[in-house]
Motif scaffolding. Structure first.
Motif, short mmCIF file in Angstrom:
data_model
loop_
_atom_site.label_atom_id
_atom_site.label_comp_id
_atom_site.label_asym_id
_atom_site.label_seq_id
_atom_site.Cartn_x
_atom_site.Cartn_y
_atom_site.Cartn_z
N TYR A 8 49.55 17.75 63.03
CA TYR A 8 48.39 16.90 62.80
C TYR A 8 48.20 16.62 61.30
CZ TYR A 8 43.60 15.19 62.85
OH TYR A 8 42.47 14.42 62.68
N GLY A 9 48.30 17.63 60.47
CA GLY A 9 48.15 17.44 59.02
C GLY A 9 49.22 16.51 58.47
N HIS A 10 50.44 16.69 58.93
CA HIS A 10 51.53 15.81 58.53
C HIS A 10 51.23 14.37 58.95
CE1 HIS A 10 55.52 13.97 58.41
NE2 HIS A 10 55.40 13.72 59.70
N THR A 11 50.74 14.19 60.17
CA THR A 11 50.41 12.86 60.67
C THR A 11 49.35 12.20 59.79
OG1 THR A 11 51.01 13.42 62.94
CG2 THR A 11 49.47 11.59 62.65
N LYS A 47 44.71 15.55 69.18
CA LYS A 47 44.04 16.83 68.94
C LYS A 47 44.97 18.00 69.27
CE LYS A 47 40.26 19.53 68.62
NZ LYS A 47 39.83 19.96 67.32
N GLN A 48 45.80 17.85 70.31
CA GLN A 48 46.73 18.92 70.70
C GLN A 48 47.73 19.27 69.62
OE1 GLN A 48 48.55 17.43 74.27
NE2 GLN A 48 46.84 18.04 75.57
N ASN A 49 47.94 18.37 68.67
CA ASN A 49 48.91 18.62 67.61
C ASN A 49 48.35 19.44 66.45
OD1 ASN A 49 51.51 17.45 68.35
ND2 ASN A 49 50.33 15.58 68.55
N GLN A 50 47.06 19.74 66.49
CA GLN A 50 46.50 20.61 65.47
C GLN A 50 47.04 22.02 65.69
OE1 GLN A 50 42.26 20.03 65.95
NE2 GLN A 50 42.26 18.38 64.43
N ASN A 51 47.41 22.67 64.62
CA ASN A 51 47.94 24.03 64.63
C ASN A 51 49.31 24.15 65.30
OD1 ASN A 51 45.56 25.06 63.33
ND2 ASN A 51 44.53 24.85 65.31
N VAL A 52 50.00 23.04 65.50
CA VAL A 52 51.37 23.09 66.00
C VAL A 52 52.28 23.15 64.78
CG1 VAL A 52 53.19 21.87 67.28
CG2 VAL A 52 50.83 21.84 68.12
N GLU A 53 52.85 24.32 64.57
CA GLU A 53 53.70 24.53 63.40
C GLU A 53 54.95 23.67 63.46
OE1 GLU A 53 54.53 28.57 61.83
OE2 GLU A 53 53.35 29.19 63.59
N PRO A 101 42.28 6.82 55.96
CA PRO A 101 41.82 7.03 57.33
C PRO A 101 41.62 8.50 57.72
CG PRO A 101 43.62 5.45 57.29
CD PRO A 101 43.50 6.03 55.90
N SER A 102 42.36 9.40 57.10
CA SER A 102 42.25 10.82 57.46
C SER A 102 40.83 11.34 57.29
CB SER A 102 43.22 11.66 56.63
OG SER A 102 42.87 11.63 55.26
N GLU A 103 40.08 10.80 56.33
CA GLU A 103 38.70 11.25 56.13
C GLU A 103 37.87 10.97 57.38
OE1 GLU A 103 38.29 10.70 51.30
OE2 GLU A 103 37.73 9.04 52.61
N ALA A 104 38.01 9.78 57.93
CA ALA A 104 37.28 9.44 59.15
C ALA A 104 37.76 10.28 60.33
CB ALA A 104 37.40 7.95 59.45
N PHE A 105 39.07 10.52 60.42
CA PHE A 105 39.59 11.34 61.50
C PHE A 105 39.10 12.78 61.40
CE2 PHE A 105 42.31 7.74 62.33
CZ PHE A 105 42.45 7.79 63.71
N THR A 106 38.91 13.27 60.19
CA THR A 106 38.35 14.62 60.00
C THR A 106 36.93 14.68 60.55
OG1 THR A 106 39.73 15.05 58.07
CG2 THR A 106 37.72 16.35 58.27
N MET A 107 36.14 13.65 60.28
CA MET A 107 34.78 13.62 60.81
C MET A 107 34.80 13.43 62.33
SD MET A 107 31.44 11.25 59.90
CE MET A 107 31.27 11.83 58.22
N LEU A 108 35.68 12.58 62.83
CA LEU A 108 35.80 12.41 64.28
C LEU A 108 36.09 13.76 64.94
CD1 LEU A 108 37.93 9.14 64.61
CD2 LEU A 108 35.47 9.40 65.01
N ASP A 109 36.93 14.55 64.31
CA ASP A 109 37.26 15.87 64.84
C ASP A 109 36.05 16.79 64.76
OD1 ASP A 109 38.89 17.90 65.90
OD2 ASP A 109 39.42 18.60 63.89
#
Length: 175
Positions: free
Chosen positions: A93-96, A76-82, A55-63
């Motif tokens: 976000y990457g972990h998710t 989206k807010q969780n991107q770049n949250v260390e 699913p991450s591939e589709a979420f990457t395109m959605l982003d």
């Protein structure tokens, strides 16, 4: 029908095809129109995305096209949250996305995985360089309810998804 934007993303991975560049750009330009689509129809496509192999591939395109921010601004807010090292090597976000990809394709498990840390952006704090997410589980549960109600999921599904406490661990993902 703006749902075709979401459907094109899903089908491009499900059927292994590339979206023509002009079409892709048009999708980007029309992404806000998804707001006129009923929650139930959006949920149906999200369910199909979550049940794909990765699913991450589709979420990457959605982003990339801007649809992630429209459908799931909380995600989206969780991107770049260390996150604290050495426990995590990616942002929230990457972990998710890793968690979602790593468990068996069961809708409830994958939905739970998608939202398990969604409250971290709102609860992040730092003290003497130490990162913590106090009560992120409770915040994640509340946000999960809000999102799933917004998308008009059945009440029983919402209750189970918001209440779940990392059920994917029993399926072998510890990350």
């Amino acid at each position: 029908d703006p749902l075709r934007i979401l459907r094109a993303v899903r089908q491009s991975f499900q059927l292994n095809f590339t979206i023509e560049q002009k079409t892709y750009q048009s999708m980007k330009n029309k992404v806000e129109r998804i707001k006129i689509v009923s929650g139930e129809r959006i949920a149906e496509e999200i369910n199909k995305i979550l049940l794909q192999k990765k699913p991450s591939e589709a979420f990457t395109m959605l982003d990339d096209i801007g649809l992630l921010a429209v459908l799931f601004p909380e995600l989206k807010q969780n991107q770049n949250v260390e996150q604290p090292k050495p426990y995590h090597d990616k942002d929230v976000y990457g972990h998710t996305m890793d968690v979602v990809d790593s468990i068996k394709p069961d809708l409830l498990l994958r939905m739970t995985a998608l939202f398990h840390d969604i409250g971290k952006a709102k609860t992040k704090s730092e003290n003497n360089g130490k990162i913590s997410f106090i009560n992120h589980e409770k915040t994640s549960s509340e946000l999960t309810k809000q999102i799933l109600v917004r998308l008009k999921y059945p009440a029983d599904f919402i209750k189970k998804a918001a209440k779940a406490k990392q059920p994917w661990i029993i399926h072998g993902f510890q990350g």
